[in-house]
Design a protein around this motif. Structure first.
Motif, short mmCIF file in Angstrom:
data_model
loop_
_atom_site.label_atom_id
_atom_site.label_comp_id
_atom_site.label_asym_id
_atom_site.label_seq_id
_atom_site.Cartn_x
_atom_site.Cartn_y
_atom_site.Cartn_z
N VAL A 45 0.86 -1.18 0.00
CA VAL A 45 0.00 0.00 0.00
C VAL A 45 0.90 1.23 0.00
CG1 VAL A 45 -0.18 0.16 2.53
CG2 VAL A 45 -2.04 1.05 1.11
N THR A 46 0.39 2.32 -0.51
CA THR A 46 1.12 3.58 -0.48
C THR A 46 0.15 4.71 -0.14
OG1 THR A 46 2.68 5.02 -1.67
CG2 THR A 46 0.84 4.16 -2.94
N GLU A 47 0.64 5.67 0.59
CA GLU A 47 -0.18 6.83 0.94
C GLU A 47 -0.11 7.84 -0.20
OE1 GLU A 47 -1.06 9.46 4.92
OE2 GLU A 47 0.77 8.28 4.80
N ILE A 48 -1.26 8.46 -0.51
CA ILE A 48 -1.31 9.50 -1.53
C ILE A 48 -2.09 10.68 -0.99
CG2 ILE A 48 -1.16 7.86 -3.47
CD1 ILE A 48 -4.22 8.42 -3.90
N ASP A 49 -2.00 11.78 -1.68
CA ASP A 49 -2.82 12.95 -1.36
C ASP A 49 -4.25 12.61 -1.76
OD1 ASP A 49 -4.26 15.36 -1.48
OD2 ASP A 49 -2.54 16.48 -2.25
N PRO A 50 -5.22 12.65 -0.82
CA PRO A 50 -6.60 12.29 -1.17
C PRO A 50 -7.19 13.13 -2.30
CG PRO A 50 -6.43 12.91 1.16
CD PRO A 50 -5.06 13.04 0.55
N ALA A 51 -6.68 14.32 -2.49
CA ALA A 51 -7.16 15.17 -3.59
C ALA A 51 -6.72 14.61 -4.94
CB ALA A 51 -6.66 16.59 -3.42
N LEU A 52 -5.78 13.65 -4.93
CA LEU A 52 -5.27 13.05 -6.16
C LEU A 52 -5.73 11.61 -6.34
CD1 LEU A 52 -1.62 14.42 -5.91
CD2 LEU A 52 -3.50 15.34 -7.29
N ALA A 53 -6.82 11.22 -5.68
CA ALA A 53 -7.30 9.84 -5.74
C ALA A 53 -7.82 9.46 -7.13
CB ALA A 53 -8.38 9.59 -4.69
N ASP A 54 -8.30 10.44 -7.90
CA ASP A 54 -8.74 10.17 -9.26
C ASP A 54 -7.56 9.62 -10.06
OD1 ASP A 54 -10.61 10.62 -11.65
OD2 ASP A 54 -8.80 11.76 -12.20
N THR A 55 -7.80 8.58 -10.85
CA THR A 55 -6.73 7.88 -11.56
C THR A 55 -5.87 8.82 -12.40
OG1 THR A 55 -8.06 5.88 -11.58
CG2 THR A 55 -6.22 5.98 -13.12
N ALA A 56 -6.48 9.68 -13.18
CA ALA A 56 -5.71 10.57 -14.06
C ALA A 56 -4.83 11.51 -13.25
CB ALA A 56 -6.63 11.35 -14.97
N ALA A 57 -5.39 12.09 -12.19
CA ALA A 57 -4.60 12.99 -11.34
C ALA A 57 -3.47 12.25 -10.64
CB ALA A 57 -5.51 13.66 -10.32
N MET A 58 -3.76 11.06 -10.13
CA MET A 58 -2.75 10.28 -9.41
C MET A 58 -1.59 9.89 -10.33
SD MET A 58 -2.93 6.51 -7.72
CE MET A 58 -3.05 5.80 -9.34
#
Length: 190
Positions: A45-58
């Protein structure tokens, strides 16, 4: 665990970070790894910015190829008054064939995406993080065969939701195809 080098993200064993997983996702991983110990090391698992959860943004933000991601959508239809729900998992470069393949597999006249508020409430997962791992009993989990099969330029890894917006899970596509309750479907994606 073999260290996963994918994009600019820091990956670690998902079982060591249950705080980055929906409760039902963590519970499924615990049960699954008890049956198949290799799962513990093959699912990071990896932590990401929740605002970047959309596939394209991530993928843009973390330098990931779009094709390594898979999207999970919840679809429902009715037959003789009974509702039938399925998760459809396809590579992010495609879309689920809801109007033909999913509809046929559910054996319903019309299949449509579950409304966001209902999908979140019933799955116990966050929008943007819904995953095929840990969905409620009774949901069919349909995985496109292309998710299972290795893409020559990507290796075996597939990135999917973790059940929460603030993280993502990765695992080999062949392993996702063997997850509890998964049905592999040819041509689920178009």
């Amino acid at each position: 665990m073999t260290t996963l080098a994918l994009g600019t993200l820091a990956w670690q064993r998902a079982l060591d970070r249950p705080d980055l997983l929906a409760g039902s996702t963590a519970a499924l991983l615990v049960r699954w790894s008890a049956e198949r110990p290799e799962v513990a090391d093959l699912v990071p698992v990896t932590e990401i910015d929740p605002a970047l959860a959309d596939t394209a943004a991530m993928t843009a933000a973390y330098d990931l190829p779009l094709a390594v991601s898979a999207n999970c959508v919840l679809v429902a239809g009715r037959r003789e008054g009974a509702e039938r729900i399925a998760a459809a998992v396809v590579r992010a470069t495609t879309r689920a064939d809801v109007n033909s393949t999913v509809k046929r597999l559910l054996d319903v006249r019309k299949a449509s995406f579950l409304p966001m508020d209902r999908a979140v409430e019933e799955s116990g997962m966050e929008y943007g993080g819904i995953t095929p791992l840990g969905l409620p009993d009774g949901y069919r989990v349909l995985v496109d065969a292309a998710v299972r099969d290795d893409a020559p330029d990507l290796g075996a890894t597939v990135i999917i939701g973790s059940g929460v917006r603030r993280s993502k899970v990765a695992l080999p596509g062949w392993l996702l195809a063997q997850a509890p309750g998964v049905e592999v479907v040819e041509d689920l994606a178009v």
